[in-house]
Write a protein that holds these residues in place. Sequence first.
Motif, short mmCIF file in Angstrom:
data_model
loop_
_atom_site.label_atom_id
_atom_site.label_comp_id
_atom_site.label_asym_id
_atom_site.label_seq_id
_atom_site.Cartn_x
_atom_site.Cartn_y
_atom_site.Cartn_z
N TYR A 132 0.81 -1.23 0.00
CA TYR A 132 0.00 0.00 0.00
C TYR A 132 0.84 1.28 0.00
O TYR A 132 0.30 2.38 -0.06
CB TYR A 132 -0.93 0.03 1.21
CG TYR A 132 -1.73 -1.24 1.38
CD1 TYR A 132 -2.73 -1.56 0.48
CD2 TYR A 132 -1.46 -2.12 2.42
CE1 TYR A 132 -3.45 -2.74 0.61
CE2 TYR A 132 -2.17 -3.30 2.57
CZ TYR A 132 -3.17 -3.61 1.66
OH TYR A 132 -3.87 -4.77 1.79
N SER A 164 -5.44 1.95 2.62
CA SER A 164 -5.46 2.21 1.19
C SER A 164 -4.78 3.53 0.88
O SER A 164 -4.87 4.48 1.65
CB SER A 164 -6.91 2.26 0.71
OG SER A 164 -6.95 2.80 -0.59
N GLU A 165 -4.07 3.58 -0.25
CA GLU A 165 -3.43 4.85 -0.64
C GLU A 165 -4.47 5.93 -0.89
O GLU A 165 -4.16 7.11 -0.82
CB GLU A 165 -2.51 4.67 -1.85
CG GLU A 165 -3.07 3.91 -3.03
CD GLU A 165 -2.79 2.42 -2.93
OE1 GLU A 165 -3.24 1.81 -1.94
OE2 GLU A 165 -2.15 1.86 -3.84
N ARG A 166 -5.70 5.50 -1.19
CA ARG A 166 -6.76 6.48 -1.41
C ARG A 166 -7.08 7.26 -0.13
O ARG A 166 -7.68 8.31 -0.17
CB ARG A 166 -8.03 5.79 -1.93
CG ARG A 166 -7.89 5.35 -3.37
CD ARG A 166 -9.24 4.95 -3.94
NE ARG A 166 -9.44 3.50 -3.78
CZ ARG A 166 -9.20 2.62 -4.75
NH1 ARG A 166 -8.78 3.02 -5.91
NH2 ARG A 166 -9.40 1.35 -4.55
N ARG A 203 -4.79 8.35 1.94
CA ARG A 203 -3.61 9.09 2.37
C ARG A 203 -3.92 10.55 2.71
O ARG A 203 -3.41 11.09 3.68
CB ARG A 203 -2.52 9.02 1.30
CG ARG A 203 -1.22 9.69 1.72
CD ARG A 203 -0.11 9.40 0.75
NE ARG A 203 0.59 8.16 1.03
CZ ARG A 203 1.59 8.05 1.91
NH1 ARG A 203 1.99 9.09 2.61
NH2 ARG A 203 2.19 6.91 2.10
N TYR A 236 -1.46 9.42 8.03
CA TYR A 236 -2.34 8.33 8.44
C TYR A 236 -2.60 8.22 9.93
O TYR A 236 -3.61 7.68 10.34
CB TYR A 236 -1.77 6.99 7.98
CG TYR A 236 -1.92 6.72 6.51
CD1 TYR A 236 -3.17 6.39 5.99
CD2 TYR A 236 -0.83 6.78 5.65
CE1 TYR A 236 -3.32 6.13 4.64
CE2 TYR A 236 -0.98 6.52 4.29
CZ TYR A 236 -2.22 6.19 3.79
OH TYR A 236 -2.37 5.93 2.46
N TYR A 255 -1.52 13.55 -2.97
CA TYR A 255 -2.62 12.64 -2.65
C TYR A 255 -2.13 11.20 -2.72
O TYR A 255 -1.08 10.88 -2.17
CB TYR A 255 -3.83 12.92 -3.55
CG TYR A 255 -4.51 14.22 -3.16
CD1 TYR A 255 -5.57 14.22 -2.25
CD2 TYR A 255 -4.05 15.45 -3.64
CE1 TYR A 255 -6.18 15.41 -1.85
CE2 TYR A 255 -4.65 16.64 -3.24
CZ TYR A 255 -5.72 16.62 -2.34
OH TYR A 255 -6.30 17.78 -1.94
N LYS A 256 -2.87 10.34 -3.46
CA LYS A 256 -2.46 8.92 -3.42
C LYS A 256 -1.18 8.66 -4.20
O LYS A 256 -0.67 7.55 -4.19
CB LYS A 256 -3.61 8.04 -3.90
CG LYS A 256 -3.95 8.23 -5.37
CD LYS A 256 -5.00 7.23 -5.79
CE LYS A 256 -5.24 7.40 -7.29
NZ LYS A 256 -6.13 6.43 -7.84
N ASN A 277 4.05 8.02 -1.77
CA ASN A 277 4.31 6.77 -1.05
C ASN A 277 5.23 7.08 0.11
O ASN A 277 5.84 8.13 0.14
CB ASN A 277 5.01 5.77 -1.97
CG ASN A 277 4.02 4.98 -2.82
OD1 ASN A 277 3.57 3.92 -2.44
ND2 ASN A 277 3.67 5.54 -3.96
N GLU A 289 -9.97 -1.73 1.27
CA GLU A 289 -10.84 -0.85 0.49
C GLU A 289 -12.28 -1.11 0.91
O GLU A 289 -12.63 -2.24 1.29
CB GLU A 289 -10.71 -1.16 -1.02
CG GLU A 289 -9.29 -1.08 -1.54
CD GLU A 289 -8.74 0.34 -1.62
OE1 GLU A 289 -9.51 1.29 -1.36
OE2 GLU A 289 -7.55 0.49 -1.90
#
Lengths: 657, 256
Positions: free
Chosen positions: A388, A395-397, A399, A430, A456-457, A460, B16
């Motif tokens: 991730y 989830s990276e979404r 972040r 996070y 945003y996502k 990393n 998710e």
Amino acid sequence: MPERTNYWGIPHTWGEPETFVYIIMFLSAAIMLFRFYKRASLWWQIGRPEARWDKIPQRLWLVVKYAIVQTRSLRQRYPGIMHAAIAWSFFVFFLGTALATVHDHFFEFLHGNILIVYKFTLDIFTIIFLIGAGMAIYRRYQEKPEKLTYDEGFTRTLVLITVIVLTGLFTESLRLAAERSGISAWSPAGHLLAQLWISTGATEKALTNWHLGAWIIHLLTVAFTLITLPVSTLLHALTAPLNIFFSKLDRPIGALAPTATTEDDEPIFASKLSDLTWKQLLDADACTECGRCQDACPAFNAGTPLSPKQLMLSLRESFVHNGTKPVLTGEAIPEDVLWACTTCGACVQECPVLVEHIDTIVDLRRYLVIEGMVDAELQTALMNLGRYGNSFGKSERMRARWSKGMEPKIKNANKEAVEYLWFVGDYASYSPTLTEITKQTAEVFQKVGLDFGIMYKGENHAGNDVRRVGEEGLFEMLAEKNMKAMSKADYQAIITTDPHSYNTLKNEYPANGGQPVLHYTELLDQLIASGALRFSKKLDYKVTYHDPCYLGRYNGVYDAPRRIIEATGCEIVEMPRNRDCALCCGAGGGRIWMEEGEIEERPSESRIREAVELGGVTDFIVACPKDVTMYRDAVKTVGAEEKIIVKDLIELVYEAL
Amino acid sequence: MPNIVALVKMVPDLVEELEINDSGTGLDRDWLRVIINEFDNHAVEQAIIIKERDGGEVTVIAPEAEGVEDMLFTTAAKGADRMVKLSHDDFEEGVNNHALARAFAEKAKEYQPDLILTGVQANDDLDGPVGPLVAEYLGMPYLGYICGVKIEDGKALVCKEYPGGLTAQMEVSLPAVLGIQAGEEPPRYVAISKVRQMMKTAEIDEHETDELDPDGGIAVNRMYLPEDAGRAEMIEGDEDEIAAKLIEIFKEVGAL
């Protein structure tokens, strides 16, 4: 005019005394060099090759600074002065002897005032030496600090060098007593001692005989010391300057080298001696066992099995017994020793002879990682990071979820041009306890009218600590992903919240268009200086500031955060361990992801106690998201909730705006 | 030396948020992110532990899914010898366990396995039928909830977990299918550089599954998120107020 008499009072019964002296000294030196060569050849016979022959002038300068002037050693007053007194005296004695040789054979100059200065200097350094030796005796046999090694080898060395200097002094003073020279007062130590000999009423002949005895013992002790030097604790007199000369110049302290490869491009994961480079073995041989690394080490002080000094000694022990003890990981150096390191850099910072402990620790960790020998918590974190891009396993979404509801919405730097690309980092993004601080950071940026955006996502984990855990492949993967995302963004500079991200982006990522990387404290400091950031409120807290390792020791950012704190109106009271002596919170080098293991006192707890002991300090200011987490926990576990509050520097700024 | 086949599938990754598809009969697969089924991961680990102990070969078979290659390369980096990807247009949309088990069985038998290991269940089918079905199609015995396997004299000595913390030791003749609850050791960490190395050097056999036969499977009528029952009432106030309110409620329902 005073003249120098060579070999005063030494009989010529068996020929010229200088013939004997030169024969003995050349033989001793030859034996010493041969024995040293035998020892040193282990470095390149066992160790891998590594090029460290470039930048010779810079390297020589380092030798002057660290081996001759000994600036590192002098960072600590008592042992620094003690060692300098002894070492500098020997430098002077050595130079004095060399000058006498020049005078004897090449160019006569030691007469008149020059001779007086010469004699006076040598004599003064005799006194300086004796003070140094006295300090060493007090320290080793009375004070007995825990960090020293109490081995008879050190006693032997101390006895030998003291005998050398004392017999030298006896030789001189007996000559002075016999000569009754008019300039004898220019050799104050010798002169004083000469009065003692004179008071015994000994005849000139007796004094001359005693002088001969002292001279012979002096000569033979010097010869013996030389011959035994490569197997004694004096070995460091050769290895330390070499280690300093060959110290790393190819990269900043904040950059680790990638995993080494063989000629066939196969990666080398170091588990045994022969996987290390000759310089890493020299490190071990250069260790003087002074224990400063151990004293500064947060892991050692927390009661973990790691002592950076012992690590070097285990390495040395292992290669002295090479063939029988070649395996390092798990054998000569237990795994828990390697995992205890926070990579805070205090050992490297303190080492007087520039030993590079952390590079070796990470090299050995790389082997443990490739073999899958990681604890369950670390494994989870690494798997999350691999899958991730964050250690939280989210989830990276998610972040940038912290920014939800912020007005105006923070720009997506991957979609529109921004002046500043804000690399927020994992913890700030996070960790639920940190989102409020991250929001405040964003609001401060907005209020000062900064043109900034986040990825945003696309962002990393930067990988600083992934690399220090020894997971080089994962570090490379994360760096590639970030580089790819950053290459799509249009920005003038990067700002980071996290000093760890800051370090790796600045020192380890390939320079991406050369845009500068700034920690947010550096940026705010610039904005205050330019007048773009002005405070409307004046805070009057009495605070202390904790230097994050990767901001302070690794990147030298000490003043910017302090200037900001002062600009908010707060008064800073420094903790005893401040700036480059700051104690690590214990989270670095991937420790934050690992099982804690057995520990006596967490570094963070020791640090909070240190701050509380200052008295009257209400706020403990940090500039690293991990610090907020670590120290807020520590405040609770030491029960200091009533006394001190942990705040990120941005909270002060936010409050004072 | 045992010939071991591990059957692995990808299941929804719960990091998710899951969404129901338009027809209301399954997950919306367009937005689905998948991850190796945790129990299958243990099965792979167990297979590799056996290989390391007793030798033999490990073949990992997995149906096509997003990221399945990465997953297979990871198993190779851990020590699997052969990776097989089953492909069929319908795999991505999700197939029922009968169809999957037939596809697994058809491919697995080519390797004349002594042992077939698979996860005892998966988060998208908690009744765990894949193992038993494969055993049925191949005419092999099946044991589920296994937490350790040793090969001895052509037989497998297995640990089987029972509720209440009980463990039984059983012997099963080979070939056999085992549903793995947990490997003897937790799945190992495999460094990214090893996986990347495998990506460069190892190859995945791709096998086209001719026909997916879902016969015998169940049909889902409706899939939905748990609905709010709306029965919880939060009592607010200080301790005394809460206590007073509680007494009132207890009296109301006749408990006091």
